[in-house]
Design an enzyme around this catalytic site. Structure first.
Site, PDB file in Angstrom:
ATOM      1  N   GLU A 177      -1.623  72.331  67.578  1.00 58.84           N
ATOM      2  CA  GLU A 177      -2.512  71.556  68.597  1.00 58.84           C
ATOM      3  C   GLU A 177      -1.582  70.301  68.899  1.00 58.84           C
ATOM      4  OE1 GLU A 177      -5.777  72.331  68.982  1.00 58.84           O
ATOM      5  OE2 GLU A 177      -5.681  74.074  68.010  1.00 58.84           O
ATOM      6  N   ARG A 237       2.036  62.947  70.668  1.00 58.72           N
ATOM      7  CA  ARG A 237       3.080  62.107  71.431  1.00 58.72           C
ATOM      8  C   ARG A 237       2.323  60.879  71.927  1.00 58.72           C
ATOM      9  NH1 ARG A 237       7.431  63.768  75.732  1.00 58.72           N
ATOM     10  NH2 ARG A 237       8.431  61.508  76.089  1.00 58.72           N
ATOM     11  N   ASP A 285       7.229  57.699  71.122  1.00 64.63           N
ATOM     12  CA  ASP A 285       7.707  57.203  72.544  1.00 64.63           C
ATOM     13  C   ASP A 285       7.119  56.090  72.822  1.00 64.63           C
ATOM     14  OD1 ASP A 285       9.268  57.136  74.871  1.00 64.63           O
ATOM     15  OD2 ASP A 285       7.454  58.916  75.789  1.00 64.63           O
ATOM     16  N   ASN A 307      19.181  62.209  74.592  1.00 64.99           N
ATOM     17  CA  ASN A 307      19.119  60.565  74.590  1.00 64.99           C
ATOM     18  C   ASN A 307      20.773  60.100  74.749  1.00 64.99           C
ATOM     19  OD1 ASN A 307      16.262  60.426  72.055  1.00 64.99           O
ATOM     20  ND2 ASN A 307      16.350  60.140  74.551  1.00 64.99           N
ATOM     21  N   GLY A 365      10.767  51.217  74.287  1.00 61.12           N
ATOM     22  CA  GLY A 365      11.029  50.516  75.474  1.00 61.12           C
ATOM     23  C   GLY A 365      10.217  49.738  76.125  1.00 61.12           C
ATOM     24  N   ARG A 396      15.205  46.378  75.185  1.00 58.82           N
ATOM     25  CA  ARG A 396      14.690  47.589  74.669  1.00 58.82           C
ATOM     26  C   ARG A 396      14.946  47.912  73.153  1.00 58.82           C
ATOM     27  NH1 ARG A 396      13.306  51.692  78.001  1.00 58.82           N
ATOM     28  NH2 ARG A 396      14.072  53.293  76.713  1.00 58.82           N
ATOM     29  N   ARG A 436       4.142  65.544  77.765  1.00 56.21           N
ATOM     30  CA  ARG A 436       5.123  66.592  77.726  1.00 56.21           C
ATOM     31  C   ARG A 436       5.805  66.722  76.413  1.00 56.21           C
ATOM     32  NH1 ARG A 436       7.024  62.707  81.349  1.00 56.21           N
ATOM     33  NH2 ARG A 436       8.543  61.414  80.295  1.00 56.21           N
TER      34      ARG A 436
HETATM   35  C1  FPP Z   1      11.342  56.699  72.491  1.00 56.74           C
HETATM   36  O1  FPP Z   1      10.915  55.634  73.000  1.00 56.74           O
HETATM   37  C2  FPP Z   1      12.172  56.390  71.234  1.00 56.74           C
HETATM   38  C3  FPP Z   1      13.331  56.629  70.756  1.00 56.74           C
HETATM   39  C4  FPP Z   1      14.278  57.483  71.783  1.00 56.74           C
HETATM   40  C5  FPP Z   1      13.763  56.348  69.669  1.00 56.74           C
HETATM   41  C6  FPP Z   1      12.795  56.657  68.445  1.00 56.74           C
HETATM   42  C7  FPP Z   1      13.240  55.721  67.347  1.00 56.74           C
HETATM   43  C8  FPP Z   1      12.504  55.033  66.661  1.00 56.74           C
HETATM   44  C9  FPP Z   1      11.157  54.935  66.404  1.00 56.74           C
HETATM   45  C10 FPP Z   1      13.203  53.992  65.645  1.00 56.74           C
HETATM   46  C11 FPP Z   1      13.833  54.519  64.477  1.00 56.74           C
HETATM   47  C12 FPP Z   1      13.409  55.779  63.798  1.00 56.74           C
HETATM   48  C13 FPP Z   1      13.948  55.999  62.526  1.00 56.74           C
HETATM   49  C14 FPP Z   1      13.743  57.438  61.942  1.00 56.74           C
HETATM   50  C15 FPP Z   1      14.458  54.848  61.877  1.00 56.74           C
HETATM   51  P1  FPP Z   1      11.416  55.024  74.493  1.00 56.74           P
HETATM   52  O2  FPP Z   1      12.677  54.395  74.324  1.00 56.74           O
HETATM   53  O3  FPP Z   1      11.687  56.259  75.413  1.00 56.74           O
HETATM   54  O4  FPP Z   1      10.486  54.269  75.121  1.00 56.74           O
HETATM   55  P2  FPP Z   1      10.027  54.173  76.609  1.00 56.74           P
HETATM   56  O5  FPP Z   1       9.542  55.500  77.028  1.00 56.74           O
HETATM   57  O6  FPP Z   1       8.948  53.056  76.655  1.00 56.74           O
HETATM   58  O7  FPP Z   1      11.513  53.559  77.527  1.00 56.74           O
END
Ligand code: FPP
Length: 252
Positions: free
Chosen positions: A217, A198, A30, A78, A33, A43, A204
């Site tokens: 854990e 996380r 996470d 998502n 963005g 983002r 969460r």
């Molecule tokens: C959450 O960050 C991240 C995602 C929804 C996408 C996860 C994807 C990657 C790490 C890139 C690609 C993965 C692979 C396997 C190629 P967020 O967008 O929710 O961030 P924020 O909470 O800061 O908005």
């Protein structure tokens, strides 16, 4: 008083791993963005940086004794993001798979995908199948990528298949128990995660591995995913080794 048992739910000996690192680490990646926004970038720039980070983390697993790594790439929730972001992420997954296929195969990584494929586009599904097939003989790190994955959705899909087997007379309702149900989950060939991490300061679990993480854990850390390093993972693994996992039993 809790009943004492000799084995953990994953079959490993109770207490044996008290000062060892985790065998299965699951990560909610996470903060992409916010990482991008803090740099005044869109983002998707953060998601690209996050994808680059995946390689370093996969590569450090053998040296940390991590046999199974499961990462949350896209959740069933998502899809609620803007169409631009969703399309950008899908394109990123296609590109990541095409680009990393050779390296993952050469590094003895076995890749699996979990989640519901029905909403994914045909090209992406074909690449996912190809990556799974190309790495099927590998026995190094088991990398599982959760894509269009939700824990509740997974349990619902598993229950549906289980009910179909009961209706077809292949399974008796009396046989449905804690051993039977996980055999219908997407993760049926994997051990349960020992450590769930996380990033980005949110505490969460957002529908990730709900059944499987019953005894995991947890580590909620402030680092944003594109800044997460092998060093930090190593620190969390060492910290895990100091924890006392009793699986509901009492230490003698
Ligand atoms: C959450 O960050 C991240 C995602 C929804 C996408 C996860 C994807 C990657 C790490 C890139 C690609 C993965 C692979 C396997 C190629 P967020 O967008 O929710 O961030 P924020 O909470 O800061 O908005």
């Amino acid at each position: 008083m809790a009943e004492q048992t000799d084995t953990a739910p994953d079959g490993s000996a109770l207490g044996q791993g008290a000062h060892q690192g985790p065998r299965h680490v699951a990560i909610i990646m996470d903060g992409n963005g916010r990482w991008a926004q803090s740099r005044g970038r869109p983002r998707l720039f953060g998601h690209h940086a996050g994808a680059k980070r995946v390689r370093e983390i996969v590569e450090c697993c053998p040296s940390l004794g991590i046999k199974y790594l499961t990462i949350f790439a896209f959740s069933t929730e998502n899809w609620k993001r803007t169409q631009v972001e969703v399309a950008g992420l899908m394109s990123l997954f296609r590109r990541y798979i095409s680009k990393e296929m050779k390296a993952l195969a050469a590094k003895n990584v076995r890749v699996r995908f979990i989640g519901d494929r029905v909403r994914l586009d045909a090209k992406l599904i074909q690449l996912m199948d190809q990556l799974e097939t190309e790495t099927a003989q590998n026995d190094g790190t088991h990398l599982t990528i959760a894509l269009n994955y939700g824990g509740r959705d997974e349990v619902a899909r598993a229950t549906k298949r289980l009910a179909q087997d009961v209706a077809a007379g292949k399974l008796s309702p009396d046989d449905v128990d804690e051993e039977t149900l996980p055999k219908y989950l997407d993760t049926h060939v994997l051990p349960d995660p020992d450590l769930v991490i996380r990033t980005s300061g949110e505490a969460r679990i957002s529908n990730f591995l709900l059944w499987q993480s019953a005894y995991a854990e947890y580590e909620f850390i402030d680092t944003l995913w594109p800044d997460f390093t092998a060093e930090e993972l190593g620190r969390l693994c060492r910290q895990y080794g100091t924890r006392d996992r009793r699986f509901g039993a009492v230490k003698t």
